[in-house]
Design a protein around this motif. Structure first.
Motif, short mmCIF file in Angstrom:
data_model
loop_
_atom_site.label_atom_id
_atom_site.label_comp_id
_atom_site.label_asym_id
_atom_site.label_seq_id
_atom_site.Cartn_x
_atom_site.Cartn_y
_atom_site.Cartn_z
N MET A 52 0.83 -1.20 0.00
CA MET A 52 0.00 0.00 0.00
C MET A 52 0.87 1.26 0.00
N ILE A 53 1.93 1.26 0.79
CA ILE A 53 2.84 2.41 0.83
C ILE A 53 3.47 2.63 -0.54
N LEU A 54 3.89 1.54 -1.17
CA LEU A 54 4.51 1.68 -2.49
C LEU A 54 3.50 2.13 -3.54
N ARG A 55 2.26 1.65 -3.43
CA ARG A 55 1.24 2.05 -4.39
C ARG A 55 0.92 3.54 -4.25
N LEU A 56 0.73 3.99 -3.04
CA LEU A 56 0.45 5.41 -2.82
C LEU A 56 1.64 6.28 -3.23
N SER A 57 2.85 5.81 -2.93
CA SER A 57 4.05 6.55 -3.31
C SER A 57 4.16 6.71 -4.81
N GLU A 58 3.80 5.66 -5.54
CA GLU A 58 3.85 5.71 -7.00
C GLU A 58 2.87 6.76 -7.53
N HIS A 59 1.67 6.76 -7.02
CA HIS A 59 0.66 7.71 -7.51
C HIS A 59 0.94 9.14 -7.04
N LEU A 60 1.70 9.28 -5.97
CA LEU A 60 2.08 10.61 -5.49
C LEU A 60 3.40 11.09 -6.09
N ASP A 61 3.99 10.25 -6.93
CA ASP A 61 5.27 10.58 -7.57
C ASP A 61 6.32 10.95 -6.54
N VAL A 62 6.40 10.17 -5.47
CA VAL A 62 7.39 10.40 -4.43
C VAL A 62 8.75 9.91 -4.93
N PRO A 63 9.82 10.70 -4.80
CA PRO A 63 11.15 10.24 -5.22
C PRO A 63 11.54 8.95 -4.50
N LEU A 64 12.40 8.14 -5.13
CA LEU A 64 12.75 6.84 -4.56
C LEU A 64 13.36 6.95 -3.17
N ARG A 65 14.21 7.94 -2.95
CA ARG A 65 14.83 8.09 -1.63
C ARG A 65 13.76 8.27 -0.56
N GLU A 66 12.75 9.08 -0.85
CA GLU A 66 11.69 9.34 0.13
C GLU A 66 10.74 8.15 0.24
N ARG A 67 10.62 7.35 -0.83
CA ARG A 67 9.81 6.13 -0.71
C ARG A 67 10.43 5.19 0.32
N ASN A 68 11.75 5.08 0.31
CA ASN A 68 12.43 4.27 1.32
C ASN A 68 12.15 4.80 2.72
N GLN A 69 12.14 6.12 2.88
CA GLN A 69 11.86 6.70 4.19
C GLN A 69 10.43 6.41 4.64
N LEU A 70 9.50 6.43 3.69
CA LEU A 70 8.12 6.09 4.02
C LEU A 70 8.02 4.63 4.48
N LEU A 71 8.73 3.75 3.81
CA LEU A 71 8.72 2.33 4.20
C LEU A 71 9.30 2.15 5.59
N LEU A 72 10.40 2.83 5.88
CA LEU A 72 11.00 2.75 7.21
C LEU A 72 10.04 3.27 8.27
N ALA A 73 9.35 4.36 7.96
CA ALA A 73 8.37 4.91 8.91
C ALA A 73 7.22 3.94 9.15
N GLY A 74 6.93 3.13 8.13
CA GLY A 74 5.86 2.15 8.28
C GLY A 74 6.31 0.84 8.89
N GLY A 75 7.61 0.73 9.20
CA GLY A 75 8.12 -0.49 9.83
C GLY A 75 8.63 -1.53 8.86
N TYR A 76 8.92 -1.11 7.62
CA TYR A 76 9.39 -2.05 6.60
C TYR A 76 10.80 -1.69 6.13
N ALA A 77 11.45 -2.66 5.53
CA ALA A 77 12.79 -2.43 4.98
C ALA A 77 12.69 -1.62 3.69
N PRO A 78 13.71 -0.80 3.39
CA PRO A 78 13.70 -0.05 2.12
C PRO A 78 13.59 -0.99 0.92
N ALA A 79 12.92 -0.53 -0.12
CA ALA A 79 12.71 -1.35 -1.32
C ALA A 79 13.72 -1.03 -2.42
N TYR A 80 14.33 0.17 -2.36
CA TYR A 80 15.17 0.62 -3.46
C TYR A 80 16.62 0.76 -2.99
N PRO A 81 17.56 0.08 -3.65
CA PRO A 81 18.97 0.22 -3.26
C PRO A 81 19.49 1.61 -3.59
#
Length: 268
Positions: A52-81
């Motif tokens: 869900m975080i990744l889906r919302l991030s995609e539609h919000l055009d969140v940069p990859l670095r900030e998508r990783n931060q959103l995942l960390l805030a949600g308790g998940y590991a970063p998705a993008y190296p």
């Protein structure tokens, strides 16, 4: 010591939605979720899944670095190296960049990262640097600072007011889109640089203008350049996503002739 509590993922997602000027209804339709569910996620009443975080991030055009931060805030590991550009897995990227830079000769071209730090360039970029103060060329070189600094390129930019307004407007939009504090600091710094020409509040093209040109004085001639930005399509690495190639093209015959003549100059 002051401990800063991490911000909840729902509040961060709400900020990105507001930054993109989308209502909950608009985002829920785009992301194919219910408005009620989105509201629960933003207020913390519902914990979003990683998908869900990744889906919302995609539609919000969140940069990859900030998508990783959103995942960390949600308790998940970063998705993008976030590989270093010298990493073996980015060998093809380095080769592609060098091919583009070399193929653009005799026209200037350079590669910058997200904060406009110089990553690489071709030999023709030296045309802009002949009268730049040496300390501005000490790594890491920031190309926007180099362009607008009074000891940089600025004294030789014939249309400094127009070019400065273009650069500051572009940086302002980038800072707003990414919420990057480093870009906000750079914008504040560049705004303080002096300029002895009027700066248009909006870019008003003339009858025959299609883009803002860079008019640069070089050895008694005024050269005119058009610039173009290129990025990698659908990158899955943070470093690659934040790279951009800035290419300059001659906008008149004088510039064409000057660049052609410079190909015979010895390398310095």
């Amino acid at each position: 010591m002051t401990t800063v509590e991490p911000r909840p993922v729902g509040a961060l997602l709400r900020e990105w939605r507001q930054r993109r000027r989308l209502s909950q209804l608009q985002l829920s339709i785009d992301a194919d979720i219910s408005t009620r569910h989105l509201s629960f996620v933003e207020t913390g009443r519902s914990k979003p899944t990683k998908e869900m975080i990744l889906r919302l991030s995609e539609h919000l055009d969140v940069p990859l670095r900030e998508r990783n931060q959103l995942l960390l805030a949600g308790g998940y590991a970063p998705a993008y190296p976030a590989s270093g550009l010298d990493a073996p897995e980015l060998g093809a990227v380095r080769a592609a960049l060098r091919q583009v830079l070399a193929g653009h000769e005799p026209h200037p071209a350079l590669v910058v990262d997200r904060a406009w730090r110089l990553v690489d360039s071709n030999a023709s970029i030296r045309l802009f640097l002949e009268e730049v103060a040496p300390d501005l060329l000490e790594p890491p070189v920031n190309v926007l600072r180099l362009s607008l600094h009074p000891r940089g390129m600025a004294p030789n930019i014939a249309n400094l007011g127009e070019w400065r307004a273009h650069i500051l407007g572009r940086l302002r939009r980038q800072a707003a889109a990414t919420a990057d504090p480093e870009l906000a600091e750079l914008l504040a710094e560049l705004r303080d640089y002096p300029c002895d020409q009027p700066e248009p509040e909006v870019e008003l093209p003339g009858a025959s203008d299609v883009v803002v040109p860079l008019r640069f004085r070089h050895r008694g001639r005024e050269l005119a350049f058009l610039s173009m930005t290129a990025v990698f399509g659908t990158p899955l690495d943070v470093t690659v996503a934040e790279l951009a190639i800035e290419s300059f093209f001659p906008a008149d015959q004088t510039t064409v002739d000057t660049l052609r003549d410079r190909t015979g100059e010895p390398s310095s």
